[in-house]
Scaffold this motif. Structure first.
Motif, PDB file in Angstrom:
ATOM      1  N   ALA A  13      40.001   4.226  -5.624  1.00  0.00           N
ATOM      2  CA  ALA A  13      40.097   5.679  -5.789  1.00  0.00           C
ATOM      3  C   ALA A  13      39.969   6.464  -4.480  1.00  0.00           C
ATOM      4  N   PRO A  14      39.078   6.068  -3.543  1.00  0.00           N
ATOM      5  CA  PRO A  14      38.966   6.850  -2.311  1.00  0.00           C
ATOM      6  C   PRO A  14      40.221   6.827  -1.437  1.00  0.00           C
ATOM      7  N   LEU A  15      41.172   5.927  -1.730  1.00  0.00           N
ATOM      8  CA  LEU A  15      42.354   5.771  -0.875  1.00  0.00           C
ATOM      9  C   LEU A  15      43.600   6.452  -1.427  1.00  0.00           C
ATOM     10  N   VAL A  16      43.507   7.058  -2.605  1.00  0.00           N
ATOM     11  CA  VAL A  16      44.708   7.572  -3.267  1.00  0.00           C
ATOM     12  C   VAL A  16      45.462   8.567  -2.404  1.00  0.00           C
ATOM     13  N   SER A  17      44.791   9.576  -1.889  1.00  0.00           N
ATOM     14  CA  SER A  17      45.490  10.611  -1.121  1.00  0.00           C
ATOM     15  C   SER A  17      46.117  10.045   0.150  1.00  0.00           C
ATOM     16  N   LYS A  18      45.433   9.107   0.785  1.00  0.00           N
ATOM     17  CA  LYS A  18      45.972   8.510   2.014  1.00  0.00           C
ATOM     18  C   LYS A  18      47.208   7.675   1.710  1.00  0.00           C
ATOM     19  N   VAL A  19      47.167   6.893   0.634  1.00  0.00           N
ATOM     20  CA  VAL A  19      48.315   6.072   0.267  1.00  0.00           C
ATOM     21  C   VAL A  19      49.500   6.954  -0.119  1.00  0.00           C
ATOM     22  N   GLN A  20      49.237   8.041  -0.838  1.00  0.00           N
ATOM     23  CA  GLN A  20      50.307   8.976  -1.169  1.00  0.00           C
ATOM     24  C   GLN A  20      50.941   9.552   0.086  1.00  0.00           C
ATOM     25  N   GLN A  52      30.092  -0.330  -0.630  1.00  0.00           N
ATOM     26  CA  GLN A  52      30.266   0.976  -0.013  1.00  0.00           C
ATOM     27  C   GLN A  52      30.992   1.896  -0.983  1.00  0.00           C
ATOM     28  N   VAL A  53      30.503   3.128  -1.083  1.00  0.00           N
ATOM     29  CA  VAL A  53      31.107   4.111  -1.980  1.00  0.00           C
ATOM     30  C   VAL A  53      31.369   5.405  -1.220  1.00  0.00           C
ATOM     31  N   ASP A  54      32.275   6.228  -1.773  1.00  0.00           N
ATOM     32  CA  ASP A  54      32.517   7.540  -1.183  1.00  0.00           C
ATOM     33  C   ASP A  54      31.524   8.546  -1.767  1.00  0.00           C
ATOM     34  N   LEU A  55      31.708   9.816  -1.461  1.00  0.00           N
ATOM     35  CA  LEU A  55      30.768  10.837  -1.899  1.00  0.00           C
ATOM     36  C   LEU A  55      30.742  11.014  -3.415  1.00  0.00           C
ATOM     37  N   GLU A  56      31.797  10.558  -4.078  1.00  0.00           N
ATOM     38  CA  GLU A  56      31.856  10.654  -5.535  1.00  0.00           C
ATOM     39  C   GLU A  56      31.400   9.371  -6.213  1.00  0.00           C
ATOM     40  N   GLY A  57      30.927   8.410  -5.413  1.00  0.00           N
ATOM     41  CA  GLY A  57      30.419   7.172  -5.982  1.00  0.00           C
ATOM     42  C   GLY A  57      31.476   6.123  -6.279  1.00  0.00           C
ATOM     43  N   ASN A  58      32.701   6.327  -5.787  1.00  0.00           N
ATOM     44  CA  ASN A  58      33.773   5.362  -6.016  1.00  0.00           C
ATOM     45  C   ASN A  58      33.778   4.289  -4.927  1.00  0.00           C
ATOM     46  N   HIS A  59      33.948   3.054  -5.344  1.00  0.00           N
ATOM     47  CA  HIS A  59      33.851   1.921  -4.424  1.00  0.00           C
ATOM     48  C   HIS A  59      35.084   1.815  -3.529  1.00  0.00           C
ATOM     49  N   LEU A  60      34.813   1.478  -2.243  1.00  0.00           N
ATOM     50  CA  LEU A  60      35.899   1.291  -1.278  1.00  0.00           C
ATOM     51  C   LEU A  60      36.477  -0.114  -1.329  1.00  0.00           C
ATOM     52  N   PHE A  61      35.680  -1.087  -1.765  1.00  0.00           N
ATOM     53  CA  PHE A  61      36.119  -2.479  -1.823  1.00  0.00           C
ATOM     54  C   PHE A  61      36.089  -2.952  -3.276  1.00  0.00           C
ATOM     55  N   LEU A  62      37.202  -3.548  -3.707  1.00  0.00           N
ATOM     56  CA  LEU A  62      37.313  -3.988  -5.087  1.00  0.00           C
ATOM     57  C   LEU A  62      37.876  -5.401  -5.180  1.00  0.00           C
ATOM     58  N   GLY A  63      37.517  -6.095  -6.244  1.00  0.00           N
ATOM     59  CA  GLY A  63      38.254  -7.246  -6.731  1.00  0.00           C
ATOM     60  C   GLY A  63      38.891  -6.831  -8.046  1.00  0.00           C
ATOM     61  N   TYR A  64      39.682  -7.725  -8.628  1.00  0.00           N
ATOM     62  CA  TYR A  64      40.332  -7.396  -9.896  1.00  0.00           C
ATOM     63  C   TYR A  64      40.221  -8.550 -10.884  1.00  0.00           C
ATOM     64  N   CYS A  65      39.748  -8.242 -12.094  1.00  0.00           N
ATOM     65  CA  CYS A  65      39.839  -9.160 -13.224  1.00  0.00           C
ATOM     66  C   CYS A  65      41.117  -8.805 -13.986  1.00  0.00           C
ATOM     67  N   LEU A  66      41.943  -9.805 -14.218  1.00  0.00           N
ATOM     68  CA  LEU A  66      43.207  -9.584 -14.907  1.00  0.00           C
ATOM     69  C   LEU A  66      43.320 -10.543 -16.086  1.00  0.00           C
TER      70      LEU A  66
END
Length: 282
Positions: free
Chosen positions: A114-121, A156-170
């Motif tokens: 989530a913290p990367l959405v605006s940058k990726v856009q 690590q999280v941003d100011l809104e508590g969203n994690h910068l590093f993720l794994g994925y369960c699929l």
């Protein structure tokens, strides 16, 4: 270093592969890049594709030199239903790769922390982006996807508590897979993945050390930790990743094999060559 299959022949194999009930197929794209295919109605998902020489092109003096050429060009992923990104490091989130993936197609959804959405856009021009948040599941075609917080090398999280590093369960077609992204082992991660009951886990084995850390190369779990993590989580099959592309940031994969042979000789694993297909059936 040679690759198993690449370019047109690899793309043809991906397109021609047919999946039946209780099965999936996946391909190793190198480093942490994994392409996963279910049945036709399930779709095609790619995680962390680094398919160019962007790091070297931006900084010719870098110590991060590819050991082999990309197995696919980015435009060959234009029929993917989604591209999942685990975190903002150049070998996982390569803006040049993402721009080329989307230049001829509006099809791929970009899934990013989530913290990367605006940058990726801003960097890619893609508005079709899912903001991935820890432990909040969502569906893309036949894939049920749950982002899991990762620690690289701390949470690590941003100011809104969203994690910068993720794994994925699929979960797709009855098969459960876990791709850790870059992370160390934590008890929280063990418990989360164990609860998921994965059939297949994709885990880094390059580790870390003082000398790499002193050069600002962030560490991961090592071969021993990857094995013990898999055993603790109850994985059926271990696929090691993140050890093949950059000679300056790897550990000998033979250590991983030796540790398994010595301590868990009945544990299934597979060392994938770049461009190799693996078909998994329950």
């Amino acid at each position: 270093m040679k690759v198993y299959k690449h370019g047109g022949p690899l793309l043809k194999e991906i397109n021609d592969t047919r999946i039946y009930d209780d099965a999936i197929s996946f391909w190793n794209l190198g480093q942490a890049g994994i392409l996963i295919k279910g049945r036709e109605e399930d779709g095609l998902i790619c995680i962390d594709p680094y398919l160019l020489n962007s790091i070297e092109q931006v900084n010719p003096e870098t110590e991060f030199k590819r050991a082999y050429h990309p197995v696919l060009s980015p435009v060959m992923l234009e029929n993917a239903d989604a591209i999942l990104i685990t975190h903002e490091h150049d070998d996982h989130l390569d803006f040049a790769t993402l721009r080329e993936v989307g230049q001829n197609s509006e099809n791929p959804i970009f899934v990013v922390p989530a913290p990367l959405v605006s940058k990726v856009q801003s960097e890619t021009g893609n508005k079709n982006i899912v903001a991935a948040k820890g432990n909040e599941s969502f569906q893309i075609k036949g894939f049920q996807i749950t982002p899991v917080p990762a620690a690289h090398t701390s949470y690590q999280v941003d100011l809104e508590g969203n994690h910068l590093f993720l794994g994925y369960c699929l979960e797709v077609n009855g098969v459960r897979l876990f791709h850790s992204g870059d992370t160390i082992v934590t008890q929280e991660l063990i418990e989360k993945v164990k609860e998921f009951k994965p059939h297949v886990v994709f885990l880094p084995i390059n580790g870390g050390d003082y000398f790499r850390s002193s050069r600002e190369i962030v560490g991961n779990m090592n071969f021993r930790e990857a094995v013990e993590f898999s055993i603790a989580a109850g994985a059926d099959l271990i696929i090691p990743i993140h050890y093949d592309l950059f000679p300056n940031n790897r550990d000998n994969p033979a250590y991983f094999v030796d540790y398994l042979f010595t301590h868990y000789p009945n544990q299934k694993f597979h060392m994938m060559a770049p461009g190799e297909r693996f078909m998994y059936h329950l």
